[in-house]
Structures are given as structure tokens and as C-alpha cells.
Design a protein around this motif. Structure first.
Motif, PDB file in Angstrom:
ATOM      1  N   SER A  76       0.927  -0.987  -0.026  1.00  0.00           N
ATOM      2  CA  SER A  76      -0.095   0.196   0.139  1.00  0.00           C
ATOM      3  C   SER A  76       0.940   1.115  -0.356  1.00  0.00           C
ATOM      4  O   SER A  76       2.408   1.073   0.616  1.00  0.00           O
ATOM      5  N   THR A  77       0.248   2.315  -0.332  1.00  0.00           N
ATOM      6  CA  THR A  77       0.986   3.375  -0.650  1.00  0.00           C
ATOM      7  C   THR A  77      -0.314   4.764  -0.053  1.00  0.00           C
ATOM      8  O   THR A  77      -1.047   5.094  -0.192  1.00  0.00           O
ATOM      9  N   VAL A  90      -5.231   6.264   0.803  1.00  0.00           N
ATOM     10  CA  VAL A  90      -4.159   4.701   0.482  1.00  0.00           C
ATOM     11  C   VAL A  90      -4.172   4.562  -0.637  1.00  0.00           C
ATOM     12  O   VAL A  90      -5.691   3.993  -1.127  1.00  0.00           O
TER      13      VAL A  90
END
Length: 112
Positions: A76-77, A90
Motif C-alpha cells: 500500500s501507498t 491510500v
């Protein structure tokens, strides 16, 4: 794809055992939490999860605040949001790329 949860918890500190119970039952990819009532000096760490948060302003009686917890099993970012809203977002790779946003709109705020 796994499960995604959203919860307006009205204060996460007193409900950590409930949160851990939800995680044990559903094993969610992502959990959006509203009204965390946290400030920047309150860590929120849960084994197996990363967090993206927007906390309440210091001195605001710790109302509001949002958080997204993402499972370490899925890349995830965190995304940068340019807004004055209490919001975090996210991107999660759960078989496909999913964008998740958690927003809290206080009852007396005017949003245009």
C-alpha cells in the motif's frame, strides 16, 4: 480480494480490543476509522498493519480524526490529499489496485 471495513469508533484508544476482535474475525485488507480522537503524540500501532492518519488539531478536545489501517500482506501507498477536510487516502494492491479514502465531516462544519 479481501474485506474492507469502515468504522466511526468515537475514540479508538478505549476500543482497541474491539478493533483487534474485528481484525481476528475478518482479517481485513483495509480499515477506515473515523473519529479516532487522536493527536500526533498518540501512537497507534497494531501488529500486521500500517497506518495513515490525519489527527485532530492540538487543543481541539481531540474530536474527529481519521485513520486507514492497511494489512502488511498487501502493498500500500499513502496518498497526499490537498484538502482542509479530515481525510486520508491510500492505494492498496489487493489483486487489483484499489484507492481507499476515509473522511470525517463534523456535524456542524459547513462543506461547500
Amino acid at each position: 480480494m479481501g474485506s474492507f471495513l469502515s468504522w466511526n469508533c468515537c475514540g479508538i484508544r478505549s476500543k482497541l480490543q474491539d478493533l483487534k476482535g474485528l481484525i481476528n474475525v475478518f482479517n481485513p485488507v483495509c480499515i477506515g476509522i473515523q473519529e479516532t480522537f487522536l493527536s500526533s503524540n498518540n501512537p497507534l500501532k497494531l501488529r500486521g498493519y500500517n497506518s495513515a492518519r490525519k489527527d485532530t488539531a492540538t487543543g481541539s478536545n481531540h474530536s474527529g480524526g481519521v485513520c486507514i489501517l492497511t494489512s502488511n500482506l498487501y502493498p500500500s501507498t499513502p496518498l497526499t490529499l490537498h484538502t482542509s477536510l479530515q481525510a486520508v487516502a491510500v492505494q492498496v494492491h489487493a489483486r487489483t489496485l484499489v484507492t481507499v479514502c476515509s473522511v470525517y465531516l463534523p456535524p456542524h462544519d459547513v462543506v461547500s
